[in-house]
Write an enzyme that holds these catalytic residues in place. Sequence first.
Site, PDB file in Angstrom:
ATOM      1  N   GLU A   1      14.147  -4.761 -28.294  1.00 63.79           N
ATOM      2  CA  GLU A   1      13.601  -3.502 -27.759  1.00 63.79           C
ATOM      3  C   GLU A   1      14.597  -2.359 -27.960  1.00 63.79           C
ATOM      4  OE1 GLU A   1      12.728  -3.609 -23.543  1.00 63.79           O
ATOM      5  OE2 GLU A   1      11.815  -1.640 -23.576  1.00 63.79           O
TER       6      GLU A   1
ATOM      7  N   LYS B   1       9.720  -4.710 -29.852  1.00 63.18           N
ATOM      8  CA  LYS B   1       9.150  -3.907 -28.745  1.00 63.18           C
ATOM      9  C   LYS B   1       9.652  -2.471 -28.882  1.00 63.18           C
ATOM     10  CE  LYS B   1       8.914  -3.734 -23.694  1.00 63.18           C
ATOM     11  NZ  LYS B   1       8.654  -4.520 -22.502  1.00 63.18           N
TER      12      LYS B   1
HETATM   13  P1  13P Z   1       7.732   0.445 -19.487  1.00 60.79           P
HETATM   14  O1  13P Z   1       6.441  -0.048 -20.052  1.00 60.79           O
HETATM   15  O2  13P Z   1       7.620   0.921 -18.068  1.00 60.79           O
HETATM   16  O3  13P Z   1       8.427   1.417 -20.397  1.00 60.79           O
HETATM   17  O4  13P Z   1       8.697  -0.802 -19.387  1.00 60.79           O
HETATM   18  C1  13P Z   1       8.813  -1.653 -20.453  1.00 60.79           C
HETATM   19  C2  13P Z   1      10.090  -2.338 -20.403  1.00 60.79           C
HETATM   20  O5  13P Z   1      10.147  -3.538 -20.490  1.00 60.79           O
HETATM   21  C3  13P Z   1      11.318  -1.537 -20.285  1.00 60.79           C
HETATM   22  O6  13P Z   1      12.410  -2.283 -20.709  1.00 60.79           O
END
Ligand code: 13P
Length: 339
Positions: free
Chosen positions: A181, A223
Site C-alpha cells: 500500500e 492497494k
Molecule cells: P481508508 O479506506 O480509510 O483509506 O483505509 C484504508 C487503509 O487500510 C489505510 O491503511
Amino acid sequence: MEHTDHVKQLISIANAMVADHKGLVAIDESVSTLNKRFELAGIPQTEEYRRAYREVLITTPGIGNYINGAILFDETVHQQTLAGVSFLDELKKAGVIPGIKLDEGTEDLAGFPKEKITKGLDDLAERLTAYAKSGLKFAKWRGVILIDGELPSTACILSNTHALARYAAACQRAGIVPIVEPEVIMDGKHSIERCAEVTEKVLSSLFEQLYLLKVELGGLILKPNMILPGKDSAQKADPELVAKLTVNCLRNAVPATVAGIAFLSGGQDPVTACRNLNAINLDYKAELPWPVTYSFSRALHQPALEIWKGKTENVKAAQDSFLEMASACKAARSGEYKS
Ligand code: 13P
C-alpha cells in the site's frame, strides 16, 4: 519465479482475495487511530470498546457475501466475541480470509522535513512466523507519500518503495500474501494531474523494487490510492475523470501479472468512493488486466461506527449499515452501482 508448490499456494490465496467480484475490508486501524475516531463519535476509548466494535463488524450476518478478506490489527487477532469465540474462528465461519497489518506506523524520514518512512522491518521475520502459525494468510504494509510543492523527494519515494518490497519478499517467504500500500495521501492543495504524476512515479519505483527483490507478482495485491485532487484544492473531479486518470496511471505502471488491485478509500466519503470505483470498472472493464476492487476502511464502516456509538441497542442498525455499504462496494466493483 519458478511455480513451486509454495508459489502456487501464494497465488491461490491472492486470487481468492479478489475473487467473485468481492473485495476486502480494512479493520486494522491502530489503537491511536481508532481511539481518535471513537473520540469524534463520543465512544469511550478503551480496549473493551475497540473489541466490541470489531465484534460488531466481524459478526455481521452475511459479510462473506461481499467480503473475501479482513485486515486485522494485532490487538484484534487475540480477541474474541462476548460468547467466547475467537475472531479468527468467526471469520473462518463467515468464509472471510484473515489478514494482518504488519507495519508499525510511520516516523520522520531523517533529513527530509515533513516526509515519513514506515517502521516495522526489524523483527518482521519473527512476527511473520507467528502470524502464519495463527492462521493469518495475508498482510498489509502502508507507505505514506505527501504531495507538497516539490515534495515528494526521490529519497522519500525510494526509501518507502524499498521498504515495501523488503516487506513483500519477507511475507512471501513465510507463505503470506503481501498487500503493498503506497498511499499518496489526499492532504494538500495539489491538482488531480499532480496526483497522477506522483502516483505513477511511486508505482513505477515500487515495481522496480519488487522486481529487484524477486517478489512474485501473482502472489501480491496492490492497494493504491485513486487519482484525486488534493483535499484542499478547489478542483472538483467527476467519476469519469477520476476513472480515466486512475486507469491510465495503473496501466502505465502496474504489470499485468499482479493478482489484483484493491483501492484504499483515503478519506473519500462512501458514496464518492463507490462512484469512482464504479466508473473505473464500468468505463474500462475491457482494458483492465487485473481484478480491480476495494479494500476500504472508512468508506466501508465509518457510517456503522457513527450509528453504533458504543451502544448495544445500536448493534443491529450498525451491522445493517455495514452490510449496505459492503453491498454497494460489491456493485461498484462490478460497474453496477447506482448511488
Ligand atoms: P481508508 O479506506 O480509510 O483509506 O483505509 C484504508 C487503509 O487500510 C489505510 O491503511
